[in-house]
Design an enzyme around this catalytic site. Structure first.
Site, PDB file in Angstrom:
ATOM      1  N   TRP A  61       0.834  -1.207   0.000  1.00  0.00           N
ATOM      2  CA  TRP A  61       0.000   0.000   0.000  1.00  0.00           C
ATOM      3  C   TRP A  61       0.862   1.249   0.000  1.00  0.00           C
ATOM      4  O   TRP A  61       0.545   2.236  -0.657  1.00  0.00           O
ATOM      5  CB  TRP A  61      -0.984  -0.014   1.162  1.00  0.00           C
ATOM      6  CG  TRP A  61      -1.968  -1.143   1.054  1.00  0.00           C
ATOM      7  CD1 TRP A  61      -2.122  -2.189   1.925  1.00  0.00           C
ATOM      8  CD2 TRP A  61      -2.921  -1.362   0.000  1.00  0.00           C
ATOM      9  NE1 TRP A  61      -3.115  -3.036   1.478  1.00  0.00           N
ATOM     10  CE2 TRP A  61      -3.619  -2.559   0.304  1.00  0.00           C
ATOM     11  CE3 TRP A  61      -3.252  -0.669  -1.165  1.00  0.00           C
ATOM     12  CZ2 TRP A  61      -4.630  -3.060  -0.520  1.00  0.00           C
ATOM     13  CZ3 TRP A  61      -4.253  -1.180  -1.989  1.00  0.00           C
ATOM     14  CH2 TRP A  61      -4.928  -2.356  -1.670  1.00  0.00           C
TER      15      TRP A  61
ATOM     16  N   ASP B 168      -1.309   6.629   6.435  1.00  0.00           N
ATOM     17  CA  ASP B 168      -2.425   5.746   6.078  1.00  0.00           C
ATOM     18  C   ASP B 168      -2.603   4.763   7.237  1.00  0.00           C
ATOM     19  O   ASP B 168      -1.735   3.937   7.499  1.00  0.00           O
ATOM     20  CB  ASP B 168      -2.057   4.994   4.786  1.00  0.00           C
ATOM     21  CG  ASP B 168      -3.075   3.925   4.394  1.00  0.00           C
ATOM     22  OD1 ASP B 168      -4.050   3.702   5.134  1.00  0.00           O
ATOM     23  OD2 ASP B 168      -2.859   3.295   3.329  1.00  0.00           O
TER      24      ASP B 168
ATOM     25  N   LYS C 111     -11.544  -1.854   6.739  1.00  0.00           N
ATOM     26  CA  LYS C 111     -10.688  -2.775   7.476  1.00  0.00           C
ATOM     27  C   LYS C 111     -11.174  -2.882   8.925  1.00  0.00           C
ATOM     28  O   LYS C 111     -11.538  -3.939   9.378  1.00  0.00           O
ATOM     29  CB  LYS C 111      -9.224  -2.311   7.439  1.00  0.00           C
ATOM     30  CG  LYS C 111      -8.677  -2.076   6.025  1.00  0.00           C
ATOM     31  CD  LYS C 111      -8.610  -3.349   5.195  1.00  0.00           C
ATOM     32  CE  LYS C 111      -8.518  -3.111   3.702  1.00  0.00           C
ATOM     33  NZ  LYS C 111      -7.322  -2.492   3.229  1.00  0.00           N
TER      34      LYS C 111
HETATM   35  C1  LIG Z   1      -6.883  -1.923   2.033  1.00  0.00           C
HETATM   36  C2  LIG Z   1      -5.888  -0.853   2.157  1.00  0.00           C
HETATM   37  C3  LIG Z   1      -5.816   0.194   1.230  1.00  0.00           C
HETATM   38  C4  LIG Z   1      -6.708   0.284   0.012  1.00  0.00           C
HETATM   39  O1  LIG Z   1      -8.009   0.586   0.374  1.00  0.00           O
HETATM   40  P1  LIG Z   1      -9.127   0.857  -0.729  1.00  0.00           P
HETATM   41  O2  LIG Z   1     -10.218   1.462   0.101  1.00  0.00           O
HETATM   42  O3  LIG Z   1      -9.488  -0.451  -1.330  1.00  0.00           O
HETATM   43  O4  LIG Z   1      -8.596   1.792  -1.722  1.00  0.00           O
HETATM   44  C5  LIG Z   1      -4.878   1.181   1.440  1.00  0.00           C
HETATM   45  N1  LIG Z   1      -4.050   1.145   2.492  1.00  0.00           N
HETATM   46  C6  LIG Z   1      -4.097   0.153   3.400  1.00  0.00           C
HETATM   47  C7  LIG Z   1      -3.162   0.163   4.554  1.00  0.00           C
HETATM   48  C8  LIG Z   1      -5.013  -0.877   3.258  1.00  0.00           C
HETATM   49  O5  LIG Z   1      -5.054  -1.869   4.155  1.00  0.00           O
END
Ligand SMILES: *Cc1c(COP(=O)(O)O)cnc(C)c1O
Length: 360
Positions: free
Chosen positions: A101, A171, A195
């Site tokens: 990511w 993030d 998540k």
């Molecule tokens: C799942 C995830 C993403 C991507 O998320 P989307 O909503 O599908 O774009 C980005 N960063 C992390 C850390 C993730 O676990």
């Protein structure tokens, strides 16, 4: 009805209480005679939902007043582009690449600005967090970017990097609301909610106000400007109303659990059960440097692909589902987010012990 223990990395398990409440309100939300899905985002009922959701996440995370809370679409992945587009001043940013990511965010930023990779753990399949105490941070960096919990690899920053005074962007998708954080240490902290918080299709971006451009950016699409959404209270266009509603319920559930301190204690207790077993097991091994282990995502392997597959199949049959690891790591991964009850982790460990005894 029978619920499984769902170890999916995301979309992932939600608190049963929240799902039941939403089910009860499905046909008639608080006397409106309609579901939240059917209601105008301009209605008073929905305005109350989004206002309460914002207040509750502010309370939970102790978000300072000079931060905006934006409810946006496009998932976490859209932030990969929005962040460089909106924070661009010198057009330079430093990225610490600790997983897929972070790598995707780094690559995306490279389309709009000069993105520097200042550290990486790709040399060892992202199984650790690099030392970030004295990185070659660029003099003119607009920000330093991290992915705080690496969903696929199961690592987590235990201390934030030394950004040498530069703005930190993080993030937190897979550790969102799993423990208290000091929001004032970040310029932006954001997460896709699917998540650890709510349904897919919503990203919550918490942004220090001075980082939001005060003028429109002529070259950036309206929908990708933080200003657009900040000025309109996340209601510039129709937002993901139902996801905001469910997140609001999850925030209330988290408050009822005792807030983020209590969640942290519970998450530590759950993770310890699994890690303690992995440390003593002769069959199963964790794949991550111990000091960098995530409380949320726990990858493990037997070292034998066929045995891994057998484990996943038998676990599924026993109601322990979505344990297959990411294809780049192989083996298994148990995501044990806030809403995974401790009984689920205990059931998994009991199952692993039993499997080990039978397959030793
Ligand atoms: C799942 C995830 C993403 C991507 O998320 P989307 O909503 O599908 O774009 C980005 N960063 C992390 C850390 C993730 O676990």
């Amino acid at each position: 009805m029978s619920r499984v223990y769902n170890f999916s990395a995301g979309p992932a398990v939600l608190p049963e209480e929240v799902l039941k409440e939403a089910a009860e309100e499905m046909l008639d939300y608080k006397g409106t005679g309609m579901s939240v899905m059917e209601m105008s985002h301009r209605s008073k009922a929905f305005q109350d939902i989004i206002d309460e959701a914002e207040q509750d996440i502010r309370d939970l995370m102790n978000i300072p007043d000079n931060y905006k809370v934006l409810f946006l679409q496009g998932g976490a992945s859209q932030q990969f582009a929005m962040i460089p587009m909106n924070l661009k001043k010198n057009g330079v940013a430093d990225y610490i690449v600790t997983g897929q990511w972070a790598k995707k965010a780094y690559q995306e930023a490279g389309k709009y600005i000069k993105a520097n990779k200042v550290a990486s753990s790709e040399d060892k399949t992202f199984s650790y967090i690099p030392d970030c105490s004295d990185l070659p941070i660029s003099e003119d960096a607009d920000y330093v970017y991290i992915c705080e919990n690496n969903t696929i690899y199961g690592t987590k920053y235990k201390t934030l990097p030394n950004t040498k005074g530069k703005v930190l962007v993080s993030d937190v998708s897979s550790c969102f609301l799993s423990e208290p954080i000091d929001v004032s240490k970040y310029g932006i902290v954001y997460g896709g909610v699917q998540k650890n918080v709510g349904p897919a299709g919503l990203v919550i971006s918490i942004i220090r106000e001075d980082l939001i451009p005060t003028e429109e950016l002529p070259e950036v699409p309206t929908m990708l400007q933080f200003k657009t959404h900040a000025d309109a209270g996340s209601l510039y266009n129709t937002p993901n109303t139902y996801a905001i509603y469910i997140c609001g319920k999850v925030f209330k559930w988290l408050k009822k659990q005792g807030g983020l301190e209590a969640m942290k204690a519970r998450n530590e207790e759950k993770a310890k059960i699994l890690y303690d077993f992995l440390d003593e097991s002769k069959l199963f091994k964790g794949t991550v440097a111990k000091e960098d282990r995530s409380l949320m995502n726990v990858p493990f392997v037997t070292g034998d692909k066929d045995l891994d597959a057998k484990f996943v199949a038998e676990a599924t049959a026993a109601g322990l589902v979505n344990l297959k690891g990411h294809r780049t790591v192989g083996g298994m991964r148990a995501s044990i987010y806030n809403a995974m009850p401790i009984e689920g982790v205990k059931a998994l460990v009991e199952f692993m012990k039993d499997f080990e005894a039978k397959n030793a």
